[in-house]
Design an enzyme around this catalytic site. Structure first.
Site, PDB file in Angstrom:
ATOM      1  N   ASP A 197       0.886  -1.184   0.121  1.00 12.19           N
ATOM      2  CA  ASP A 197       0.067   0.070   0.019  1.00 12.19           C
ATOM      3  C   ASP A 197       1.001   1.305  -0.020  1.00 12.19           C
ATOM      4  O   ASP A 197       2.138   1.299   0.295  1.00 12.19           O
ATOM      5  CB  ASP A 197      -0.829  -0.022   1.215  1.00 12.19           C
ATOM      6  CG  ASP A 197      -1.757   1.321   1.261  1.00 12.19           C
ATOM      7  OD1 ASP A 197      -2.349   1.466   0.305  1.00 12.19           O
ATOM      8  OD2 ASP A 197      -1.923   1.667   2.590  1.00 12.19           O
ATOM      9  N   ASP A 217       0.064   4.936   1.043  1.00 12.02           N
ATOM     10  CA  ASP A 217      -0.232   5.848   2.115  1.00 12.02           C
ATOM     11  C   ASP A 217       0.050   5.272   3.404  1.00 12.02           C
ATOM     12  O   ASP A 217      -0.891   4.192   3.718  1.00 12.02           O
ATOM     13  CB  ASP A 217      -1.565   6.840   2.029  1.00 12.02           C
ATOM     14  CG  ASP A 217      -1.282   7.787   0.843  1.00 12.02           C
ATOM     15  OD1 ASP A 217      -0.410   7.981   0.355  1.00 12.02           O
ATOM     16  OD2 ASP A 217      -2.598   7.672   0.121  1.00 12.02           O
TER      17      ASP A 217
END
Length: 166
Positions: free
Chosen positions: A10, A12
């Site tokens: 991922d 953020d």
């Protein structure tokens, strides 16, 4: 045989610090502590690394796809400068209330990576995320999943992984 095949990250909260709002320019993009070192080390362990990221700021018209591409290109330049390699970035531009198949916790971005790279060995692949939706997406594809946060970071996991493999 390669024990570590593919790593899905991922963005953020894993690679960069999560903001209250959106990362709208590279000036507000701040790498998590030791994330660049971690990606560099992980690039030597995994055959390929993908980023899979929800970016509804595009659907909200806060950020254009071109501006997101600029941010990603600058991020990739920093990663490359630190000897890290990202194979490809997949992002979902859709709003939460749209019924797409790519927004995590759905697994469309992972499925697209498997289509684009059919040689991926899922049994030896991992997804690292900071939210339940990341982990749910990885689990739905039978990936090994690791949840990180501000204390147990990508760098923390990398240190434990590289200590095991020494």
């Amino acid at each position: 045989m390669h024990r570590f095949d593919t790593l899905f990250l991922d963005r953020d909260g894993v690679i960069n610090k999560k903001l209250d709002g959106y990362v709208c320019d590279f000036e507000s993009f701040k790498f998590m502590p030791d994330a660049l070192m971690a990606i560099s080390k992980l690039s030597k362990i995994f055959k390929r690394i993908f980023i899979v990221t929800n970016q509804q700021c595009i659907g909200k018209k806060i950020l254009s796809p071109g501006k997101l591409s600029d941010i990603h290109n600058q991020m990739l330049s920093e990663i490359n400068r630190n000897s890290g390699v990202i194979t490809k970035i997949y992002y979902c531009p859709h709003l939460i209330n749209e019924s797409c198949n790519c927004r995590k916790p759905k697994n469309g971005m992972i499925q697209q990576a498997l289509f684009d790279f059919p040689e991926i060995n899922v049994e030896n692949s991992y997804l690292i995320g900071d939210s339940d939706s990341d982990i749910e997406a990885g689990n739905s594809m039978n990936l090994s999943t690791i949840k990180v946060d501000n204390k147990y970071t990508l760098a923390s996991w990398t240190r434990s992984l590289t200590n095991i493999n020494c």
